[in-house]
Every structure is written in C-alpha cells, then in structure tokens.
Write an enzyme that holds these catalytic residues in place. Sequence first.
Site, PDB file in Angstrom:
ATOM      1  N   LYS A 289       0.860  -1.179   0.000  1.00  0.00           N
ATOM      2  CA  LYS A 289       0.000   0.000   0.000  1.00  0.00           C
ATOM      3  C   LYS A 289       0.900   1.234   0.000  1.00  0.00           C
ATOM      4  CE  LYS A 289      -4.419   1.270   0.418  1.00  0.00           C
ATOM      5  NZ  LYS A 289      -5.105   0.976   1.693  1.00  0.00           N
ATOM      6  N   HIS A 290       0.711   2.114  -0.955  1.00  0.00           N
ATOM      7  CA  HIS A 290       1.511   3.336  -1.063  1.00  0.00           C
ATOM      8  C   HIS A 290       3.017   3.013  -1.069  1.00  0.00           C
ATOM      9  CE1 HIS A 290      -2.133   5.563  -0.797  1.00  0.00           C
ATOM     10  NE2 HIS A 290      -2.392   5.184   0.431  1.00  0.00           N
ATOM     11  N   ASN A 432      12.785   5.630   7.782  1.00  0.00           N
ATOM     12  CA  ASN A 432      13.443   4.588   8.567  1.00  0.00           C
ATOM     13  C   ASN A 432      12.543   3.348   8.651  1.00  0.00           C
ATOM     14  OD1 ASN A 432      15.897   5.901   9.388  1.00  0.00           O
ATOM     15  ND2 ASN A 432      14.697   7.178  10.763  1.00  0.00           N
ATOM     16  N   HIS A 538      14.341   5.894   0.135  1.00  0.00           N
ATOM     17  CA  HIS A 538      13.637   7.160   0.359  1.00  0.00           C
ATOM     18  C   HIS A 538      12.598   7.430  -0.717  1.00  0.00           C
ATOM     19  CE1 HIS A 538      17.411   7.891   2.704  1.00  0.00           C
ATOM     20  NE2 HIS A 538      16.499   8.243   3.573  1.00  0.00           N
TER      21      HIS A 538
END
Length: 538
Positions: A289-290, A432, A538
Amino acid sequence: MAISTKNVPVPVLVPIRRALLSVYDKTGLVQFAKALSDRGVELVSTGGSYKALNDAGLPVCDVSDLTGFPEIMDGRVKTLHPNVHGGLLSIRDDEGHKEAMSKHGIAGIDLFCGNLYPFEDVVASGADYALGIENIDIGGPAMTRAAAKNHAYVTVVTDPSDYSRVIDALDQNKGQSPIELRKRLALKAFARTAAYDAAVSNWMAEQLCEDTPAHRAVGGALAEVMRYGENPHQSAGFYKTGEVRPGVATAKQLQGKTLSYNNINDTDAAFELVSEFDPKRTCAVAIIKHANPCGVAEGRTLQEAYEMALRCDPVSAFGGIVALNRTLDAAAAEEIVKIFTEVIIAPDADEAAQEIIAAKKNLRLLVTGGLADARKRGLFVKSVAGGLLVQSRDNGVVDDLDLKVVTKRTPSAQELADLKFAFRVAKHVKSNAIVYAKNGATVGIGAGQMSRVDSARIAARKALDASESAGLEVPLTSGCVVASDAFFPFADGLLSAAEAGATAVIQPGGSMRDDDVIAAADEAGLAMVMTGMRHFRH
C-alpha cells in the site's frame, strides 16, 4: 498565408512531391508508399526498403541514382551525401539555398520516412559488444534529425502508426502537409533519436563499467498517456525503457481497468519485493500500500502465505496490491478476492484462478512470465530541481552477505531464518524501516518515520492492532525477530523492539555507538546479527 520566423516566412502548407523512405521496420511500408505514389509523390528508397517497394511493383528510385554513388562498406555508407542532406536541409525560400541546389543539381526531399536499426532489441537479447556496436544506426538518425530540423519544409515520419495520419492530412489539404502536423512529427522524431542515443550511451557505460559518465541521458517510449499522476491536477505518462526485467512494465494485463500512475508505482514495489523470494524454495506473497509493504509472508502454499501476510495489517491491505512469486492458483485467488484489491501481479495465473478473478471486472491481473533478478544491476533515476540523481539499483541480497553475530547469544536456527526474512523485507520498506517477523511472516512494519525509535513503536502498535483483530491473547510480536534497514544510532530503538517481544535483531551496524547498542542487546538477552550493508529507501 505564412507564419513569420526570424529569417524567412514558414509556409503553412507544403506540397509533397518527393519522398525518401528508408526503414528497418517495414510494417505498413508498402501500403504507405503506394498511398503516396497514388497521390503523385515520387518515391526514393534505400537497400531493403527499395527492394520491398520494387518487389511490390511500385515506381521507386534507388538512392544510389539520386547520389550518383553506390552503397558501400556493407551498407554503412549510402545516404551520407549532399544530394540527400541538401535535399532535406535546404530552405526552399532562401535565395542562397536555391542557388546552391541549382548549381549542384540537388532536388528537394519533402517527406522523409525512416526508423532505426533495432539497437535496443538487439542488446536486450544479450548481444555481445561487437554486435551491439554494429547495430548502432548512423544514417537513419542523421536523416531523421535533418528532416526534423527543417520541418518548415519537410515532413518527417518515424512511426508506422503515423502513416494514415499523414495520408489523411494530404487528402484534406490537396496533397499538402500542414505546419502543425510537421511540427508534431518533428517533435516525435527528435524524441526518438534522443531516446535512441540514450540507449546507446547507457549500454556503453554499462559495458565499460562506467558508473558516472560525463553525461547521462534517460529515454523511453510512451506506453500510455495516463488520466493523471499521483494527484488529479498532475499530468502523467508511462514510458518504457526497453529493459527486459520482468515486472509491471513488461507484464501482460489479462483483465481489469487501466493501471493508474499510483497503481504502476505500487505494483512495481510489490513485484520487486516478492522477487526476493526464490520460488523453488518457498511460496511468497507481498501486500503493498503506497509503495510500502503492509504484509509479507512465506508459506507452503500461496494461500497460506497470503493469509499470513494479510494477518499482519488487514486494515491497510484493503485496496492494496498483491504480488506472488509463483503461478496464481485458484485457492489463493479465492482468498485474495474476499477483500477489495487493486492489482494482482504474478509470474503467471492458471485458468481456474483467472476465472475467479474475472468475476471482479475492475481487478487488474498482470502476469510477468518470471521474477525480477534481485541481484541484477540497473539504473535508478530520480529528478530534483535542476538535475537528476542516478544510482545503481539496490541489488544487495541478504543470502550473499557475511553475517556476523556480535552478541553473547547466537540466534537459533529459526531466529536466523526469520532474521534473513525480515531483512529481505526491510530492504523494500521506506526509511526509517523496522520490520518485526515471526515464522516467515511479518507481524509488524514501521515505515518512513523521521526517528527509528518511532518506526519501532509504530510497528509494535500495528502488531497489537493486528493481534486484537485476530483475537489473539498473545501479541504477534511475542518471540519475534526485528530487522532495521540501517544502524541503530542509540539503544532506544533496540530496546523498544525488545519491549515489543523481539528476541533477535538484524541490522547493518556501523554506528559510532555500536558498542553501546551491543551491550544493551546483551543485557536484554537478545541475539544480534550485523550485515555490513544498509538498505535506505527514500
């Protein structure tokens, strides 16, 4: 009527009297050439294109008759001649150009139709260096760029899908090509040669192990114009680079709605993650998801793996992407369709599974024909204001790492297996990243937090929610292991994991306070393994 430019007026309509056709891909060539000839256009052609048109009985002139010079050097030199490039580049309304054309017997070329040697396909097939070099087109790009530059007078056609568009325009304008069409075709031509050169330069950089060449070009072919990007106010397109890596770009969509921008991004993340798991060893399922996993698991069957992955975070899984590392079967399909799912992607899907998925007409089902190679190098590109960040794909695999036990206690065999599993998953979680895992399944995931300790706490909190949802008296994290994508800068994140029930830890190490973290692990009775490799995402 004319549109003014700095030097000479640009005609709105240009009659097409002579066309030069030189293509590698001959799809639709004969029909296009016949349509031009039927409209009174003189045909000039080269090599294999000339033979195809001549064999079809069309009146066509060989380019050698135009240049007065034979094709030489195995076809390497045939169109690099003033009679060709002068015909393409001459400004018809410039007196000096007209004088030069008359003096040297150069006739104008009003339409150039060309496509290029299949360099991308050849190198994608695994061709060696010499064969790759031999398939770099020289004359084709040169003529394409010349015609595109001089689109004020020349119509350049590089895509067979545009043949009918050109003929329709000629019919609507009494054999003349309109400026708007010429501009748009020129744009397409420049984009094609740019992408071609990008493919060549990136391939050569790869062959020469040059990670940071002085210039880096990125190119791709438009596969789809999207309704919008990440948000409705953003425009977007999906471009394919030609890389043969199995995944969303190369997959075949068997059913369902068109993929959105976010679907493609999330499906890529899901399939890259599940490709970490060898299908000969285990069944594996990832729910995304996302772009973050909300559940990943191994199992004896895909159904079992899916159920265990779903248990990790059943709330977030709603509307997610499901990726599998083996052929989707009916048992797994039956479970997946019980909740709303956007996309399913797998190497294949059997007929029974396809029939089950077909009942959900909007559910996208993609098959890839195989898994992505987690160890294979490739480029990862991200745009920033005024530049590009380009790096190699993160192809580190935990099975290849030299794992070092740094605590007094050594992990058990089950703990070690779960540590490797958790670290595989952590590689694909936004930093993180903290991943709790037990018995080959994630039981809590913390992603994208500014503090690692926050990720540890969030993962534990989500695990408690999942435990309550499953009606468990003992939290899922009891007796689990934990993986961190980067080192623990302080012991607090480690201690949070211990409080959640973790008994073993895997992390890269490399902090100035590694000794303090190791001491804290020893005091808490934890086993800890260091990998020496970080997986920031990231």
